[in-house]
Design a protein around this motif. Structure first.
Motif, PDB file in Angstrom:
ATOM      1  N   GLY A   1       0.766  -1.237   0.000  1.00  0.00           N
ATOM      2  CA  GLY A   1       0.000   0.000   0.000  1.00  0.00           C
ATOM      3  C   GLY A   1       0.799   1.290   0.000  1.00  0.00           C
ATOM      4  N   LEU A   2       2.128   1.217   0.037  1.00  0.00           N
ATOM      5  CA  LEU A   2       2.921   2.454   0.054  1.00  0.00           C
ATOM      6  C   LEU A   2       2.697   3.291  -1.196  1.00  0.00           C
ATOM      7  N   CYS A   3       2.581   2.650  -2.332  1.00  0.00           N
ATOM      8  CA  CYS A   3       2.365   3.401  -3.571  1.00  0.00           C
ATOM      9  C   CYS A   3       1.067   4.199  -3.495  1.00  0.00           C
ATOM     10  N   LYS A   4       0.060   3.622  -2.873  1.00  0.00           N
ATOM     11  CA  LYS A   4      -1.220   4.324  -2.735  1.00  0.00           C
ATOM     12  C   LYS A   4      -1.079   5.516  -1.791  1.00  0.00           C
ATOM     13  N   VAL A   5      -0.381   5.318  -0.701  1.00  0.00           N
ATOM     14  CA  VAL A   5      -0.171   6.395   0.270  1.00  0.00           C
ATOM     15  C   VAL A   5       0.538   7.578  -0.376  1.00  0.00           C
ATOM     16  N   PHE A   6       1.539   7.296  -1.179  1.00  0.00           N
ATOM     17  CA  PHE A   6       2.335   8.351  -1.811  1.00  0.00           C
ATOM     18  C   PHE A   6       1.869   8.658  -3.231  1.00  0.00           C
ATOM     19  N   HIS A   7       0.645   8.278  -3.546  1.00  0.00           N
ATOM     20  CA  HIS A   7       0.012   8.596  -4.828  1.00  0.00           C
ATOM     21  C   HIS A   7       0.868   8.173  -6.018  1.00  0.00           C
ATOM     22  N   GLY A   8       1.394   6.944  -5.949  1.00  0.00           N
ATOM     23  CA  GLY A   8       2.177   6.382  -7.044  1.00  0.00           C
ATOM     24  C   GLY A   8       3.632   6.786  -7.085  1.00  0.00           C
TER      25      GLY A   8
ATOM     26  N   GLU B   1       6.872  17.734   8.391  1.00  0.00           N
ATOM     27  CA  GLU B   1       6.216  18.618   7.418  1.00  0.00           C
ATOM     28  C   GLU B   1       5.827  17.856   6.157  1.00  0.00           C
ATOM     29  N   VAL B   2       6.733  17.038   5.657  1.00  0.00           N
ATOM     30  CA  VAL B   2       6.435  16.272   4.447  1.00  0.00           C
ATOM     31  C   VAL B   2       5.360  15.226   4.749  1.00  0.00           C
ATOM     32  N   SER B   3       5.436  14.584   5.887  1.00  0.00           N
ATOM     33  CA  SER B   3       4.428  13.581   6.256  1.00  0.00           C
ATOM     34  C   SER B   3       3.035  14.189   6.313  1.00  0.00           C
ATOM     35  N   LEU B   4       2.930  15.384   6.843  1.00  0.00           N
ATOM     36  CA  LEU B   4       1.631  16.054   6.935  1.00  0.00           C
ATOM     37  C   LEU B   4       1.035  16.340   5.558  1.00  0.00           C
ATOM     38  N   ARG B   5       1.869  16.574   4.588  1.00  0.00           N
ATOM     39  CA  ARG B   5       1.374  16.806   3.216  1.00  0.00           C
ATOM     40  C   ARG B   5       0.565  15.614   2.730  1.00  0.00           C
ATOM     41  N   TYR B   6       1.043  14.411   3.029  1.00  0.00           N
ATOM     42  CA  TYR B   6       0.381  13.197   2.546  1.00  0.00           C
ATOM     43  C   TYR B   6      -0.804  12.816   3.429  1.00  0.00           C
ATOM     44  N   ARG B   7      -0.737  13.122   4.694  1.00  0.00           N
ATOM     45  CA  ARG B   7      -1.884  12.852   5.574  1.00  0.00           C
ATOM     46  C   ARG B   7      -3.074  13.728   5.202  1.00  0.00           C
ATOM     47  N   SER B   8      -2.810  14.955   4.805  1.00  0.00           N
ATOM     48  CA  SER B   8      -3.902  15.885   4.502  1.00  0.00           C
ATOM     49  C   SER B   8      -4.536  15.611   3.137  1.00  0.00           C
ATOM     50  N   ARG B   9      -3.921  14.794   2.308  1.00  0.00           N
ATOM     51  CA  ARG B   9      -4.467  14.494   0.978  1.00  0.00           C
ATOM     52  C   ARG B   9      -5.500  13.374   0.999  1.00  0.00           C
ATOM     53  N   ARG B  10      -5.668  12.697   2.113  1.00  0.00           N
ATOM     54  CA  ARG B  10      -6.606  11.566   2.180  1.00  0.00           C
ATOM     55  C   ARG B  10      -8.011  11.985   2.021  1.00  0.00           C
TER      56      ARG B  10
ATOM     57  N   TYR C   1       9.579  12.222  -0.369  1.00  0.00           N
ATOM     58  CA  TYR C   1      10.303  12.885   0.722  1.00  0.00           C
ATOM     59  C   TYR C   1      11.524  13.659   0.239  1.00  0.00           C
ATOM     60  N   ARG C   2      11.557  14.016  -1.014  1.00  0.00           N
ATOM     61  CA  ARG C   2      12.710  14.733  -1.581  1.00  0.00           C
ATOM     62  C   ARG C   2      13.027  16.017  -0.808  1.00  0.00           C
ATOM     63  N   ASP C   3      11.994  16.789  -0.438  1.00  0.00           N
ATOM     64  CA  ASP C   3      12.255  18.029   0.309  1.00  0.00           C
ATOM     65  C   ASP C   3      12.920  17.739   1.648  1.00  0.00           C
ATOM     66  N   TYR C   4      12.541  16.662   2.298  1.00  0.00           N
ATOM     67  CA  TYR C   4      13.181  16.268   3.558  1.00  0.00           C
ATOM     68  C   TYR C   4      14.616  15.807   3.304  1.00  0.00           C
ATOM     69  N   ILE C   5      14.790  14.933   2.346  1.00  0.00           N
ATOM     70  CA  ILE C   5      16.122  14.393   2.055  1.00  0.00           C
ATOM     71  C   ILE C   5      17.098  15.517   1.705  1.00  0.00           C
ATOM     72  N   GLU C   6      16.628  16.494   0.934  1.00  0.00           N
ATOM     73  CA  GLU C   6      17.500  17.593   0.511  1.00  0.00           C
ATOM     74  C   GLU C   6      17.577  18.720   1.542  1.00  0.00           C
ATOM     75  N   GLY C   7      16.885  18.584   2.662  1.00  0.00           N
ATOM     76  CA  GLY C   7      17.015  19.544   3.752  1.00  0.00           C
ATOM     77  C   GLY C   7      16.132  20.768   3.665  1.00  0.00           C
ATOM     78  N   ARG C   8      15.114  20.744   2.815  1.00  0.00           N
ATOM     79  CA  ARG C   8      14.225  21.904   2.660  1.00  0.00           C
ATOM     80  C   ARG C   8      13.008  21.858   3.575  1.00  0.00           C
ATOM     81  N   ALA C   9      12.714  20.699   4.165  1.00  0.00           N
ATOM     82  CA  ALA C   9      11.558  20.551   5.052  1.00  0.00           C
ATOM     83  C   ALA C   9      11.844  19.429   6.040  1.00  0.00           C
ATOM     84  N   SER C  10      11.163  19.474   7.170  1.00  0.00           N
ATOM     85  CA  SER C  10      11.343  18.410   8.159  1.00  0.00           C
ATOM     86  C   SER C  10      10.565  17.164   7.733  1.00  0.00           C
TER      87      SER C  10
END
Length: 68
Positions: A33-40, A59-68, A47-56
């Motif tokens: 189900g990970l693909c579904k959670v992250f919309h494919g 913050e990135v996790s909340l983006r995906y929780r709010s899309r449900r 998590y690119r913004d987190y990996i590259e240091g632009r967001a915590s």
């Protein structure tokens, strides 16, 4: 699982490794189900913004929780 490395106290590689370990692909989309959670998207792309240091991690996790 340990907590996500803080952006200011970790390297990009440490954050990338954390995402890879936290969201491993098990090659069974019907069971995972990970693909579904992250919309494919691969979790590394999601998590690119987190990996590259632009967001915590939170913050990135909340983006995906709010899309449900």
């Amino acid at each position: 699982m340990k907590e996500a490395p803080v952006v200011t106290g970790s390297s990009e590689e440490e954050r990338r490794e954390y995402i890879k370990n936290r969201y491993p692909c098990i090659s069974d989309c019907d069971m995972c189900g990970l693909c579904k959670v992250f919309h494919g998207m691969d979790p590394e792309l999601a998590y690119r913004d987190y990996i590259e240091g632009r967001a915590s991690f939170d913050e990135v996790s909340l983006r995906y929780r709010s899309r449900r």
